[in-house]
Design a protein around this motif. Sequence first.
Motif, mmCIF file in Angstrom:
data_model
loop_
_atom_site.group_PDB
_atom_site.id
_atom_site.type_symbol
_atom_site.label_atom_id
_atom_site.label_comp_id
_atom_site.label_asym_id
_atom_site.label_seq_id
_atom_site.Cartn_x
_atom_site.Cartn_y
_atom_site.Cartn_z
ATOM 1 N N ALA A 1 16.372 14.999 8.151
ATOM 2 C CA ALA A 1 15.855 14.377 6.931
ATOM 3 C C ALA A 1 16.970 13.653 6.187
ATOM 4 O O ALA A 1 16.780 12.533 5.693
ATOM 5 C CB ALA A 1 15.210 15.436 6.041
ATOM 6 N N LEU A 2 18.137 14.282 6.116
ATOM 7 C CA LEU A 2 19.257 13.659 5.419
ATOM 8 C C LEU A 2 19.716 12.397 6.146
ATOM 9 O O LEU A 2 20.066 11.393 5.517
ATOM 10 C CB LEU A 2 20.422 14.653 5.291
ATOM 11 N N GLU A 3 19.672 12.458 7.469
ATOM 12 C CA GLU A 3 20.034 11.268 8.249
ATOM 13 C C GLU A 3 19.048 10.137 7.980
ATOM 14 O O GLU A 3 19.430 8.975 7.840
ATOM 15 C CB GLU A 3 20.027 11.597 9.752
ATOM 16 N N ALA A 4 17.773 10.504 7.921
ATOM 17 C CA ALA A 4 16.752 9.496 7.652
ATOM 18 C C ALA A 4 16.965 8.877 6.284
ATOM 19 O O ALA A 4 16.749 7.676 6.087
ATOM 20 C CB ALA A 4 15.365 10.120 7.745
ATOM 21 N N MET A 5 17.393 9.689 5.332
ATOM 22 C CA MET A 5 17.688 9.156 4.004
ATOM 23 C C MET A 5 18.784 8.108 4.074
ATOM 24 O O MET A 5 18.686 7.045 3.471
ATOM 25 C CB MET A 5 18.139 10.288 3.074
ATOM 26 N N ASP A 6 19.820 8.438 4.826
ATOM 27 C CA ASP A 6 20.921 7.491 4.979
ATOM 28 C C ASP A 6 20.448 6.220 5.661
ATOM 29 O O ASP A 6 20.874 5.123 5.326
ATOM 30 C CB ASP A 6 22.059 8.115 5.792
ATOM 31 N N ALA A 7 19.562 6.380 6.620
ATOM 32 C CA ALA A 7 19.068 5.228 7.375
ATOM 33 C C ALA A 7 18.033 4.449 6.575
ATOM 34 O O ALA A 7 17.677 3.328 6.935
ATOM 35 C CB ALA A 7 18.467 5.689 8.705
ATOM 36 N N GLY A 8 17.536 5.054 5.513
ATOM 37 C CA GLY A 8 16.589 4.354 4.663
ATOM 38 C C GLY A 8 15.148 4.474 5.112
ATOM 39 O O GLY A 8 14.277 3.770 4.596
ATOM 40 N N ASP A 9 14.866 5.327 6.080
ATOM 41 C CA ASP A 9 13.464 5.459 6.487
ATOM 42 C C ASP A 9 12.944 6.876 6.233
ATOM 43 O O ASP A 9 12.057 7.364 6.917
ATOM 44 C CB ASP A 9 13.250 5.030 7.937
ATOM 45 N N TYR A 10 13.516 7.500 5.237
ATOM 46 C CA TYR A 10 13.046 8.837 4.874
ATOM 47 C C TYR A 10 11.687 8.741 4.175
ATOM 48 O O TYR A 10 11.432 7.800 3.421
ATOM 49 C CB TYR A 10 14.042 9.509 3.936
ATOM 50 N N GLY A 11 10.837 9.732 4.432
ATOM 51 C CA GLY A 11 9.559 9.793 3.722
ATOM 52 C C GLY A 11 8.451 9.022 4.399
ATOM 53 O O GLY A 11 7.345 8.963 3.889
ATOM 54 N N LEU A 12 8.757 8.444 5.553
ATOM 55 C CA LEU A 12 7.721 7.749 6.307
ATOM 56 C C LEU A 12 7.222 8.672 7.409
ATOM 57 O O LEU A 12 8.011 9.303 8.099
ATOM 58 C CB LEU A 12 8.272 6.457 6.926
ATOM 59 N N CYS B 1 2.307 7.876 11.996
ATOM 60 C CA CYS B 1 1.518 6.699 11.614
ATOM 61 C C CYS B 1 2.301 5.733 10.737
ATOM 62 O O CYS B 1 1.842 4.622 10.479
ATOM 63 C CB CYS B 1 0.228 7.129 10.917
ATOM 64 N N GLY B 2 3.467 6.150 10.284
ATOM 65 C CA GLY B 2 4.298 5.241 9.522
ATOM 66 C C GLY B 2 3.925 5.100 8.052
ATOM 67 O O GLY B 2 4.530 4.323 7.330
ATOM 68 N N CYS B 3 2.935 5.860 7.626
ATOM 69 C CA CYS B 3 2.557 5.781 6.222
ATOM 70 C C CYS B 3 3.612 6.479 5.367
ATOM 71 O O CYS B 3 4.415 7.256 5.875
ATOM 72 C CB CYS B 3 1.189 6.412 5.993
ATOM 73 N N ALA B 4 3.610 6.181 4.089
ATOM 74 C CA ALA B 4 4.548 6.840 3.185
ATOM 75 C C ALA B 4 3.997 8.211 2.819
ATOM 76 O O ALA B 4 2.875 8.332 2.339
ATOM 77 C CB ALA B 4 4.759 5.996 1.939
ATOM 78 N N MET C 1 0.824 -1.194 0.000
ATOM 79 C CA MET C 1 0.000 0.000 0.000
ATOM 80 C C MET C 1 0.867 1.258 0.000
ATOM 81 O O MET C 1 0.618 2.201 -0.718
ATOM 82 C CB MET C 1 -0.910 0.005 1.217
ATOM 83 N N SER C 2 1.888 1.230 0.833
ATOM 84 C CA SER C 2 2.742 2.412 0.886
ATOM 85 C C SER C 2 3.633 2.434 -0.343
ATOM 86 O O SER C 2 4.233 1.438 -0.698
ATOM 87 C CB SER C 2 3.589 2.379 2.151
ATOM 88 N N GLN C 3 3.665 3.581 -0.971
ATOM 89 C CA GLN C 3 4.482 3.706 -2.159
ATOM 90 C C GLN C 3 5.851 4.222 -1.767
ATOM 91 O O GLN C 3 6.001 5.388 -1.419
ATOM 92 C CB GLN C 3 3.823 4.662 -3.147
ATOM 93 N N ALA C 4 6.813 3.366 -1.834
ATOM 94 C CA ALA C 4 8.168 3.798 -1.519
ATOM 95 C C ALA C 4 8.657 4.756 -2.594
ATOM 96 O O ALA C 4 8.245 4.668 -3.743
ATOM 97 C CB ALA C 4 9.081 2.586 -1.447
ATOM 98 N N LEU C 5 9.491 5.659 -2.186
ATOM 99 C CA LEU C 5 10.044 6.610 -3.143
ATOM 100 C C LEU C 5 11.036 5.889 -4.043
ATOM 101 O O LEU C 5 11.755 5.003 -3.602
ATOM 102 C CB LEU C 5 10.745 7.750 -2.395
ATOM 103 N N CYS D 1 2.759 13.034 7.627
ATOM 104 C CA CYS D 1 1.797 13.141 6.546
ATOM 105 C C CYS D 1 0.805 14.245 6.907
ATOM 106 O O CYS D 1 0.755 14.709 8.046
ATOM 107 C CB CYS D 1 1.093 11.809 6.321
ATOM 108 N N VAL D 2 0.013 14.650 5.932
ATOM 109 C CA VAL D 2 -0.894 15.779 6.154
ATOM 110 C C VAL D 2 -1.863 15.479 7.298
ATOM 111 O O VAL D 2 -2.108 16.324 8.157
ATOM 112 C CB VAL D 2 -1.663 16.106 4.860
ATOM 113 N N ALA D 3 -2.400 14.279 7.306
ATOM 114 C CA ALA D 3 -3.395 13.922 8.319
ATOM 115 C C ALA D 3 -2.800 14.029 9.718
ATOM 116 O O ALA D 3 -3.399 14.630 10.612
ATOM 117 C CB ALA D 3 -3.904 12.507 8.067
ATOM 118 N N CYS D 4 -1.615 13.463 9.899
ATOM 119 C CA CYS D 4 -1.002 13.476 11.223
ATOM 120 C C CYS D 4 -0.573 14.882 11.604
ATOM 121 O O CYS D 4 -0.666 15.275 12.762
ATOM 122 C CB CYS D 4 0.207 12.553 11.261
ATOM 123 N N LYS D 5 -0.122 15.650 10.628
ATOM 124 C CA LYS D 5 0.336 16.992 10.943
ATOM 125 C C LYS D 5 -0.827 17.837 11.455
ATOM 126 O O LYS D 5 -0.682 18.548 12.443
ATOM 127 C CB LYS D 5 0.974 17.653 9.731
#
Length: 127
Positions: free
Chosen positions: A78-89, A93-96, A1-5, A111-115
Amino acid sequence: MSQALTAPQLDELKQRLLARRQELHAQMAQNRANLAPAENTAGSVSQDENARLANQTREVDTRLTALDADELARIDRALEAMDAGDYGLCDACGCAIPFERLKIEPMTQHCVACKSAWEHKKGIARA
Ligand SMILES: [Zn+2]
């Protein structure tokens, strides 16, 4: 369901983050340059005066760049998250988070809903 980048999407976002970070660094440097005493070439300024100016500069600089520093911290995260591979989640709620949203605000962590939910109950930090 989640669309990975996709890799190209991630790369585009990374370039945006890096460009923005450079911009902020330049801006902060510019703030400091503006605040530097105009005539400090002669070396005729007393030590007291130097200290006073340094304090003043630091004070104003801190205020001026507080927002920039905050944004920088978010970019770094954000850059750290990219390195860790969990950027964009979404942090909550953990959604993409959709690429379109990331393109507008690449350092967002929600995400917009959580924000919008989070904005309603500020103070309850993410776990
Ligand atoms: Zn969410």
